[in-house]
Design an enzyme around this catalytic site. Structure first.
Site, PDB file in Angstrom:
ATOM      1  N   TRP A  40       0.765  -0.987   0.059  1.00 37.72           N
ATOM      2  CA  TRP A  40      -0.065   0.036  -0.085  1.00 37.72           C
ATOM      3  C   TRP A  40       0.839   1.230   0.064  1.00 37.72           C
ATOM      4  CZ3 TRP A  40      -0.370   3.879   3.823  1.00 37.72           C
ATOM      5  CH2 TRP A  40      -1.482   4.772   3.540  1.00 37.72           C
ATOM      6  N   ASP A  78     -13.983   1.509  -5.064  1.00 34.83           N
ATOM      7  CA  ASP A  78     -13.012   1.137  -4.300  1.00 34.83           C
ATOM      8  C   ASP A  78     -13.190  -0.252  -3.685  1.00 34.83           C
ATOM      9  OD1 ASP A  78     -10.712   1.618  -2.697  1.00 34.83           O
ATOM     10  OD2 ASP A  78     -11.376   3.361  -1.928  1.00 34.83           O
ATOM     11  N   MET A  79     -12.009  -0.794  -3.090  1.00 42.35           N
ATOM     12  CA  MET A  79     -12.078  -2.127  -2.739  1.00 42.35           C
ATOM     13  C   MET A  79     -10.834  -2.214  -1.703  1.00 42.35           C
ATOM     14  SD  MET A  79     -10.907  -5.602  -2.661  1.00 42.35           S
ATOM     15  CE  MET A  79      -9.380  -5.403  -3.516  1.00 42.35           C
ATOM     16  N   ASP A 130      -2.712   5.561  -3.183  1.00 39.40           N
ATOM     17  CA  ASP A 130      -3.045   6.613  -2.286  1.00 39.40           C
ATOM     18  C   ASP A 130      -1.933   7.330  -1.988  1.00 39.40           C
ATOM     19  OD1 ASP A 130      -5.553   5.551  -2.081  1.00 39.40           O
ATOM     20  OD2 ASP A 130      -5.523   4.356   0.001  1.00 39.40           O
ATOM     21  N   CYS A 160     -10.235   1.310  -8.067  1.00 37.56           N
ATOM     22  CA  CYS A 160      -9.213   1.831  -6.980  1.00 37.56           C
ATOM     23  C   CYS A 160      -9.343   0.423  -5.876  1.00 37.56           C
ATOM     24  CB  CYS A 160      -9.997   3.037  -6.252  1.00 37.56           C
ATOM     25  SG  CYS A 160      -9.001   3.441  -4.817  1.00 37.56           S
ATOM     26  N   ASP A 180     -16.213  11.751  -2.338  1.00 40.74           N
ATOM     27  CA  ASP A 180     -15.471  10.383  -1.779  1.00 40.74           C
ATOM     28  C   ASP A 180     -16.192   9.866  -0.852  1.00 40.74           C
ATOM     29  OD1 ASP A 180     -13.197   8.441  -0.850  1.00 40.74           O
ATOM     30  OD2 ASP A 180     -12.600   9.272  -2.900  1.00 40.74           O
TER      31      ASP A 180
END
Ligand code: GLA
Length: 742
Positions: A199, A478-479, A548, A526, A366
């Protein structure tokens, strides 16, 4: 002739003048691999390329031919159990517990264009762009048929391959592995290149010399992952960014994968790429067919950049949704780093208003707009507006944003469920869980069982309603966590190892439905940043939030690495505030803009907090992006200076007609008096043409041989003439063919 069939229909040669891929039917009826690489002239018979001599200790599959041994032959679809002891591409389990199979050649078919793959994303092509060869093999004893699909693209050094298994027998069988690509090379002197990370540190380039034995990367996390990308390349020791041979492999798949290189005892290298056989098994009933995902194989004689450009061209022209191939993607502002969960309509509209003033085109709301979500502990699955934060509703907000002249977009995390949610109260059984095991949380959330149609249907209905109601222009999908305790109550005990593949098929099903029903909604994928950067998702979502980490210095490496496979116009790249939220680093606004320029551009900050001077800078950045966005979308991208090796980075994008180019140069630390004169050697220009850059003229050959001179760096005494100084420098050059300037 892109597909040549010779030697009485036993040899197959796929070629397009840029590569050749050759295989044949061996004496035992199985398929043997003969050659993959630089284009060869066609000939009637290439079977001499099969190493054919007696070798001590080998098994022999033909009783009357002691030189016939699949242990030393290269193969097209190797299986285990008859003398080849390397990792197989196919492995089946029969009802009696046996594993040995013998697939022999039956027939072939040539099709113009490229058939689609049922339920799976895959490259597409019309008749003029590609030709497809389908080889049918048969397992006579077990009544199974295997089809190998090869598509050769006419103008790209690319072959795609997928495999389908058809059960024509009376018994169910179990597929233990079915790899999409399998290539045997008769040599071992390669370096393996792959992308690894975590990440906020995705897609770092790793290179190592192949060694005897197995070396592999893969994922068993339920997603292609931040940690390894489903990409692997083999390059020669002397291959550079611009010269030399490289073979690239990429899997069009977003779930668990394996990419492996194995050097055997005769110094052959076997590449395997496909669904990770670990925790995979598929029960195939009579009359059922299983399709592997598609593997993309690129051969380049023009170094790593040549390989990357082939991937980029293929994905831009033959993979992303057609609607978005030429459509301009809006410059967006995302409120995440500006507000996190703390917002209301007034605050959001103020951001939108300021954003409009500087030229931004799309406002993205978001996380935090739904359920009762004020932090990351609740409400995933409750895709209804958070009335406490937005009492007038989403439609009202969306209209307010549009009234201010921007399009409206929203964040979703469709595959997730919070234990604290209405959805969990009504359907706890929809959250993935192994019976009797305490479910492991990650970011306080659990994963929905997307193997079940009713779950996918429920999420579809909620999303579709919001898309209609708010007339959405964009979705960030997202996930944010990987799968643990994988198990589905909807699957029988001996089908539990189908879970991961069925999960990703469920994700594709939802994407497919939404993108077909709402083709003008732009999807950006994402997964906590770059947890699912793969061609499988590019097929539905033409852009991806690759990390990110928005720090300009970190982004140099992430964007440089990601460009190895993925087009820069697919990479979401945003300018954020300082100190940066992931690194606490202060970089100048100019550098942040200059890095993000090479991507799909946007902002991730509160424009209300900008000074007048910063606003001016941002206006300039946006104008610059708008001016060059067609070039960024369509041009050839070249990596020039590698941030993994030096303090500098450089890259450029050149228009296909070579009339213009945009060059980005970045230097992380100041290095006064390091070199008398610094040049960046360019690439991809026309040698004999004259180009103008910053008022100076150069011929293409000068720029590519000597380089473009960089502005003078401050060295303590040259204050009167120095043009750049300090840490975190960047410079964008725009170069045009002489006489073409606006
Ligand atoms: C992930 C994404 C971020 C942001 C947050 C919201 O981390 O990658 O960009 O959307 O989720 O929770």
């Amino acid at each position: 002739m892109y597909i040549q069939v010779t030697n009485n229909g036993t040899q197959f040669h796929l070629t397009n003048g840029r590569l050749s891929y050759i295989f044949h039917v061996m004496k035992n009826g199985q398929l043997g691999h003969l050659y993959y690489g630089k284009a060869l002239r066609g000939r009637e018979d290439f079977s001499r390329l099969q190493a054919y001599h007696v070798q001590t200790g080998n098994s022999t599959q033909l009783d009357d031919d002691s030189a016939f041994s699949i242990e030393s032959f290269r193969q097209e679809i190797p299986s285990y159990g008859k003398g080849d002891f390397r990792s197989p591409a196919i492995s089946l389990r029969m009802p009696d517990g046996s594993h040995v199979t013998n697939f022999v050649y039956k027939n072939y078919e040539i099709k113009e264009g490229k058939p689609s793959l049922p339920d799976l994303p895959a490259a597409y092509a019309n008749n003029k762009d590609a030709s497809t060869l389908q080889i049918r093999l048969v397992e006579k004893r077990l009544k199974l048929e295997l089809v190998l699909n090869y598509t050769v693209f006419h103008d790209l050094p690319v072959i795609t391959r997928s495999v389908s298994l058809d059960n024509r027998g009376l018994d169910r069988i179990f597929i233990e592995r079915l790899m999409s690509a399998s290539v045997d090379f008769p040599e071992k002197d390669f370096e393996m290149v792959h992308l690894a990370g975590a990440w906020a540190r995705e897609c770092h380039i790793k290179t190592r010399q192949l060694q005897s034995g197995i070396q592999s990367i893969g994922s068993a996390r339920g997603a292609s992952s931040h940690h390894y990308n489903p990409f692997l390349a083999l390059k020669r020791f002397n291959t550079t960014e611009h010269t030399g041979e490289v073979y690239g492999f990429n899997l069009v798949y977003s779930g668990n994968f394996l990419a492996q290189a194995e050097i055997d005892h005769y110094d052959n290298t076997r590449i395997l790429l496909g669904i990770n056989p670990f925790r995979f098994e598929w029960r195939l009933e009579p009359d059922e067919c299983f399709h592997s995902p598609e593997a993309v194989m690129v051969y380049s004689e023009e170094g790593m950049n040549g390989m990357s450009q082939a991937f980029h061209d293929l994905y831009r022209e033959h993979l992303i949704p057609k609607h978005w191939q030429k459509e301009i993607r809006p410059i967006l502002i995302n409120n995440w780093e500006a507000t996190y969960f703390d917002f209301n309509e007034e605050k959001l509209l103020a951001i939108a208003e300021k954003a409009k003033d500087v030229g931004i085109e799309l406002f993205v709301l978001d996380d935090g707009w739904f359920g009762s979500r004020n932090d990351d502990t609740t409400s995933l699955g409750d895709w209804k507006v958070n009335k406490n934060k937005l009492p007038k509703g989403l439609k009202h907000l969306a209209e307010g944003v549009r009234l201010r002249g921007l399009k409206f977009g929203l964040w979703f995390e469709p595959e997730m469920i919070s234990p604290k949610s209405n959805l969990y109260e009504s359907h706890p059984e929809w959250a993935i869980k192994t019976p009797g095991e305490h479910p492991t949380l990650s970011r306080n959330q659990r994963v929905l069982d997307f193997t079940q149609d009713e779950v996918v249907q429920f999420i579809y209905e909620q999303m579709a309603q919001i898309i209609r109601e708010t007339e959405l222009s964009y979705i960030k999908w997202d996930m944010n966590r990987y799968i643990t305790e994988a198990y589905s109550s909807g699957l029988e005990a001996d089908c539990q190892d189908e879970f991961y593949h069925r999960y990703i098929l469920g994700v594709y099903k939802l994407y497919d439905r939404l993108t077909k029903e709402f083709p003008s909604v732009l999807f950006e994928s994402c997964a906590g940043g770059g947890g699912r950067v793969d061609p499988g998702l590019l097929y539905f979502a033409p852009q991806v939030w690759i990390s990110d980490n928005t720090d300009a210095v970190e982004r140099l490496k992430i964007q440089y690495g990601t460009s190895m496979v993925y087009p820069i116009y697919s990479m979401g790249s945003h300018v954020s505030a300082v100190p940066n939220h992931q690194t606490l680093r202060h970089t100048p606004l100019s550098m942040r803009g200059d890095v993000a320029l090479f991507g799909t551009f946007g902002y991730e900050l509160d424009p209300g907090e900008l000074t007048a001077a910063e606003q001016k800078v941002i206006e300039g950045q946006i104008q610059k992006y708008k001016q060059h966005r067609a070039l960024i979308r369509d041009g050839d991208f070249y990596r020039l200076i590698n941030p993994f090796e030096t303090n500098e980075t450089a890259w450029m994008i050149v228009s296909k007609d070579k009339h213009e180019a945009l060059i980005g140069f970045y230097q992380v630390r100041a290095m006064p008096n390091w070199r008398r004169q610094q040049n960046v050697r360019l690439a991809g220009l026309e040698r004999d043409w004259e180009y103008v850059v910053d008022g100076q003229c150069f011929y293409g050959d000068e720029l590519m041989t000597i380089g473009l001179p960089l502005p003078e760096e401050f060295n303590g005494v040259n204050g009167a003439t120095a043009k750049r100084s300090g840490d975190y420098q960047s410079h964008i050059f725009y170069l045009q063919l002489k006489g073409k300037q606006n």
